[in-house]
Scaffold this motif. Structure first.
Motif, PDB file in Angstrom:
ATOM      1  N   GLU A 392     -27.671 -51.395  64.438  1.00  0.00           N
ATOM      2  CA  GLU A 392     -26.027 -51.930  64.066  1.00  0.00           C
ATOM      3  C   GLU A 392     -25.302 -52.156  65.070  1.00  0.00           C
ATOM      4  O   GLU A 392     -24.639 -52.818  65.567  1.00  0.00           O
ATOM      5  N   ASP A 395     -26.125 -53.255  68.530  1.00  0.00           N
ATOM      6  CA  ASP A 395     -26.854 -55.678  68.202  1.00  0.00           C
ATOM      7  C   ASP A 395     -24.566 -55.640  68.643  1.00  0.00           C
ATOM      8  O   ASP A 395     -24.487 -56.550  68.968  1.00  0.00           O
ATOM      9  N   SER A 396     -24.159 -54.843  68.123  1.00  0.00           N
ATOM     10  CA  SER A 396     -22.652 -54.992  67.940  1.00  0.00           C
ATOM     11  C   SER A 396     -21.973 -54.561  69.269  1.00  0.00           C
ATOM     12  O   SER A 396     -20.706 -55.361  69.814  1.00  0.00           O
ATOM     13  N   LYS A 398     -21.710 -51.656  69.995  1.00  0.00           N
ATOM     14  CA  LYS A 398     -21.182 -49.616  70.490  1.00  0.00           C
ATOM     15  C   LYS A 398     -22.205 -48.914  71.065  1.00  0.00           C
ATOM     16  O   LYS A 398     -21.315 -47.747  71.475  1.00  0.00           O
TER      17      LYS A 398
END
Length: 454
Positions: A392, A395-396, A398
């Motif tokens: 996650e 994917d974001s 970060k």
């Protein structure tokens, strides 16, 4: 005297005074929210560490001067593998790890005219055979060679979902091997936990539980255990991880009255390696090898920059080997033992990782041990939860992989470069447990890009 005057010129400041100064510079912003970040392991990382907040020196003996440059060789053709070993040793490799596919490989042919003095040969065996180990043992004893056998029945269960035969038979074979082997014969293939997405506390705890299963089920172990670890890109955390591993191993072995040390073989992680902008992989593996050296690995087998999509090739092997040669002979990474001692940040990380991993290990043991929790699916579920959190973040945006999810080169074309399938392979089959699956962070993004290539 000059040094004394130099230090006297700078008054000693307390951590409280430093925090006060930092808070003033933040102009009202919250210190904890702005400068303190939390890792995936739940460790809060401060912007600075001070000796007046540091209570314990973490004692870890890491003999950096002993680390060896390891060359990996998959034995498909015995004669070619023999020549590759000779060539690698003449070009800077100091030890060889042969992966032998089956028992038909003749040891005398594979080892023909290879130097035996001061060279360690590892034999990665994706099968479990007491007869083959006996043959290796016989050759090594007769020729005064330094062999290490890499047998891991539990690792087979973790990666494939099945034992080699079954639990009873596998441990019967291991108990036979330990009675007859004059050389280290047991390996912990813990790299799979990292490559599947486990956080560092999980990696350490699962590795310790993995070892504990062998301590419980093998009658008497007389030689060092080899721990094969994967090293990621979180530089200081990875140094601390290897140091914490030694602390935990030493604590566990004392409970069984064992006196041998663990032998750590490190390899860069595949999890953060990328298909596109693949040359960045060289930068990643360089820092990962640095972490492995400073963390105290006994041997390091580097990962070629193109390993995820190219078959073994001379250029990739040479570059990966040369990275370690530069670190050893030009950057002098092998000149100072225990280089991380006294670094408050690393020692604090080491202590926190060890404490958290020990707590998780105790929980695993209280609930039946590693094998039981694998059969129940608890370990797989926990790894997936950790991997999903990291995915996650990637994917974001970060968690950044340069050239892939940040500053990608849209002109990169890779469809016609694939000699190996670089993604998770689907292999439906009946298994005793759900296997732990290694998966790279960039796989979905790369598959989408490949589908758009003309």
């Amino acid at each position: 005297m000059a040094s004394q005057k130099l230090f006297e010129a700078f008054p000693t400041l307390t951590s409280k005074e430093w925090k006060h100064k930092i808070q003033a510079e933040l102009k009202g912003a919250d210190y904890n929210e702005t400068l303190v970040w939390e890792s995936l392991e739940g460790i809060k990382v401060k912007p600075f560490y001070h000796n007046d907040e540091f209570e314990n020196n973490v004692t870890v003996h890491t003999s950096v001067s002993e680390f060896k440059i390891l060359q990996n060789i998959f034995v498909h053709d015995v004669a070619k593998s023999n020549e590759k070993a000779k060539n690698s040793l003449s070009r800077g490799a100091e030890s060889i790890r042969f992966t032998i596919e089956n028992e038909a490989v003749a040891i005398t042919e594979l080892m023909a005219n290879l130097p035996l003095e001061n060279v360690t040969y590892y034999f990665n065996l994706p099968f479990l055979s007491k007869d083959y180990c006996a043959a290796l043992n016989q050759f090594a004893t007769a020729n005064k060679a330094n062999f290490i056998f890499l047998n891991d029945a539990i690792g087979q269960l973790v990666a494939e979902g099945n034992w080699f035969e079954n639990l009873e038979k596998d441990f019967e074979n291991l108990n036979t091997i330990t009675k007859t082997s004059a050389f280290p014969f047991l390996s912990i293939k813990s790299g799979i936990y990292q490559n599947a997405g486990a956080n560092m506390v999980q990696q350490l705890a699962y590795t310790l539980a993995h070892i504990n299963e062998y301590f419980n089920r093998i009658e008497k172990i007389n030689h060092a255990i080899t721990i094969e670890v994967a090293v990621g890109t979180n530089y200081f955390f990875e140094i601390a991880k290897l140091r914490a591993l030694r602390i935990l191993f030493d604590a566990l072995k004392k409970e069984y009255d064992y006196t041998f040390d663990c032998h750590i073989v490190a390899t860069p992680s595949k999890r953060n390696k990328t298909l596109y902008d693949y040359n960045v992989n060289m930068l990643r593996t360089t820092t990962e090898c640095m972490s492995a050296i400073l963390g105290g690995a006994n041997a390091i087998g580097n990962l070629a920059y193109d390993a995820i999509y190219h078959k073994d090739n001379e250029f990739g092997d040479r570059i990966s080997r040369n990275q370690l040669l530069v670190l050893k002979n030009e950057s002098y990474f092998d000149k100072v033992n225990n280089p991380a001692d006294g670094a408050y940040y690393i020692e604090t990380l080491t202590e926190q990782l060890a404490e958290k991993a020990l707590a998780l290990f105790k929980d695993i043991e209280a609930n039946g041990g590693l094998i039981t929790q694998l059969i129940e699916g608890t370990i797989q579920r926990k790894i997936k939860e950790s991997a999903d959190k990291e995915q996650e973040l990637f994917d974001s945006g970060k968690e950044i992989l340069l050239g892939t999810n940040k500053y990608p080169n849209k002109n990169d074309k890779m469809k016609h470069e694939l000699e190996l399938f670089p993604f998770v392979k689907q292999n439906p089959r009946k298994t005793l447990i759900t296997p732990v699956i290694e998966k790279r962070l960039a796989e979905k993004l790369e598959q989408d890009r490949l589908a758009l290539e003309e």
